[in-house]
Design an enzyme around this catalytic site. Structure first.
Site, mmCIF file in Angstrom:
data_model
loop_
_atom_site.group_PDB
_atom_site.id
_atom_site.type_symbol
_atom_site.label_atom_id
_atom_site.label_comp_id
_atom_site.label_asym_id
_atom_site.label_seq_id
_atom_site.Cartn_x
_atom_site.Cartn_y
_atom_site.Cartn_z
ATOM 1 N N LYS A 92 -14.858 -5.832 -13.287
ATOM 2 C CA LYS A 92 -13.816 -6.682 -12.694
ATOM 3 C C LYS A 92 -14.330 -8.113 -12.621
ATOM 4 O O LYS A 92 -15.474 -8.342 -12.218
ATOM 5 C CB LYS A 92 -13.455 -6.171 -11.301
ATOM 6 N N ASP B 60 -9.648 8.502 -10.300
ATOM 7 C CA ASP B 60 -10.527 7.517 -9.666
ATOM 8 C C ASP B 60 -10.607 7.813 -8.180
ATOM 9 O O ASP B 60 -9.643 7.614 -7.439
ATOM 10 C CB ASP B 60 -9.976 6.106 -9.912
ATOM 11 N N LYS C 32 -5.118 7.656 -8.213
ATOM 12 C CA LYS C 32 -5.914 7.371 -7.030
ATOM 13 C C LYS C 32 -6.114 8.680 -6.273
ATOM 14 O O LYS C 32 -5.178 9.207 -5.666
ATOM 15 C CB LYS C 32 -5.195 6.332 -6.164
HETATM 16 MG MG MG Z 1 -12.017 2.082 -10.144
#
Ligand code: MG
Length: 367
Positions: A265, A193, A165
């Site tokens: 997702k 990301d 992250k």
């Molecule tokens: Mg992502």
């Protein structure tokens, strides 16, 4: 077969790592997840789960799942849960947008279809590829040294795919990527990301500063156009996520050569029916995929496992076992990580049995 009742339980999911942090200082400590149940006149009950990553990741929030179910539910009573195309058209006619609200109902109806036919959802989604699937580990945003230590620790547990992250201070992010890359071995995969957290010029600068690092860059900037501009100026394999939320933008991104891998997702697309359509298109177009959801526990992880396990191996870049991140188990029969891999359950439907004592009282009932 007819839907006779729709209900929902709220369940709180704390984290083993206490807090999950990502771009722009955003964080979550306890996830608010909604377990959706769909009951039928044939005795079958199907379950789904929707768990937004807080209210500031996608246009979705936890209380919105339950409010949306109260709005949508009355339109679904009497519908056949096995006729998933028709059911999705009914949901889209009754409520424009709000894909995450529909996701839990759609997953629950796939669970019913599987129970009614005696088949695992994985087989209904296209077939089971191989024995199990690769998992990635998300590495919460911390100092470069802390993140490198986390990667070393999860590597020792068997993980070979890591999603850092980033999306914070550009110079710290450069240090994060370099520090983590130094921990990796041949065969490992690293993704940075940014979760939309970089502005365009900084994203290009960061990527150029790590141009010799074997790393994928995921969703650097907020808009599709900014990401495309970055993509065209950097050498790394490129992943799009937040911007790819329907078939129109997926096809445009393919035409623009805007990505090598796409992160799909379940709740972002609106359920298993809609993500299957996007997944199958990506298979036909040769685009790699990370298949997952925004977050969740055992039921979300089971749905993810069925989707991932029914995807041709060479195009499944990675997937996630969110149930190993949270401290509460909400269902029996869910996939369990073994050496950073998991398999879809072999029982009919999703193959999970919710722990009703853990879920607590029903917050929504439509009947
Ligand atoms: Mg992502």
């Amino acid at each position: 077969m007819k839907i006779t009742r729709i209900f929902a339980h709220r369940v709180d999911l704390p984290l083993h790592e206490v807090t999950y942090k990502w771009s722009g200082g955003k964080s979550v400590t306890v996830f608010d997840s909604t377990i959706v149940g769909v009951e039928t006149d044939s005795g079958f009950i199907g379950y789904g789960e929707v768990c937004p990553l807080g209210p500031f990741y996608l246009p979705a929030y936890a209380k919105g799942v339950r409010a949306g179910l109260r709005e949508l539910g009355p339109h679904l009573l009497g519908e056949d849960p096995r006729q998933l195309g028709k059911l999705n058209r009914t949901m889209d006619a009754a409520l424009i947008g709000h894909p995450y609200v529909k996701s839990g109902v759609d997953i629950a109806c796939w669970d019913i279809l599987g129970q009614a036919t005696g088949l695992p959802v994985c087989e209904l989604l296209g077939g089971r590829y191989g024995e199990d699937v690769h998992l990635y580990r998300a590495i919460s945003q911390e100092s470069p040294e802390h993140m490198a230590a986390k990667v070393a620790g999860y590597r020792a547990e068997g993980y070979r795919r890591f999603q850092l992250k980033v999306g914070g201070d550009p110079d710290v992010d450069i240090a994060r990527i370099k520090a983590v890359a130094a921990e990796l071995q041949p065969g490992d995969r690293l993704v940075a990301d940014a979760n939309t957290g970089w502005v365009q010029h900084e994203a290009i600068r960061i990527a150029k500063a790590v141009q010799d690092v074997d790393v994928y860059i995921e969703q650097p900037c907020r808009t599709y156009e900014e990401c495309l501009a970055v993509r065209r100026q950097i050498p790394h394999p490129f992943v799009l996520d937040e911007n790819i939320d329907d078939l129109g933008i997926l096809l445009r991104a393919k035409a623009d050569l805007a990505m090598d891998v796409v992160n799909l997702k379940i709740s972002k697309l609106g359920g298993l029916t809609k993500i299957k359509q996007a997944r199958d298109l990506c298979v036909s177009m040769g685009i790699g995929m990370t298949l997952e959801d925004s977050w969740g526990g055992d039921i979300a992880t089971a749905a993810i496992a069925h989707l991932a396990h029914s995807t041709p191996t060479e195009l499944l870049f990675s997937t996630t076992d969110f149930n190993s991140y949270v401290t509460v188990s909400t269902a029996d029969g869910a996939p369990q990580r073994v050496n950073s891999r998991m398999a879809a359950p072999r029982a009919p439907g999703l193959g999970v049995r919710p722990k009703l004592d853990v879920l607590g009282p029903r917050e929504v009932v439509v009947e």
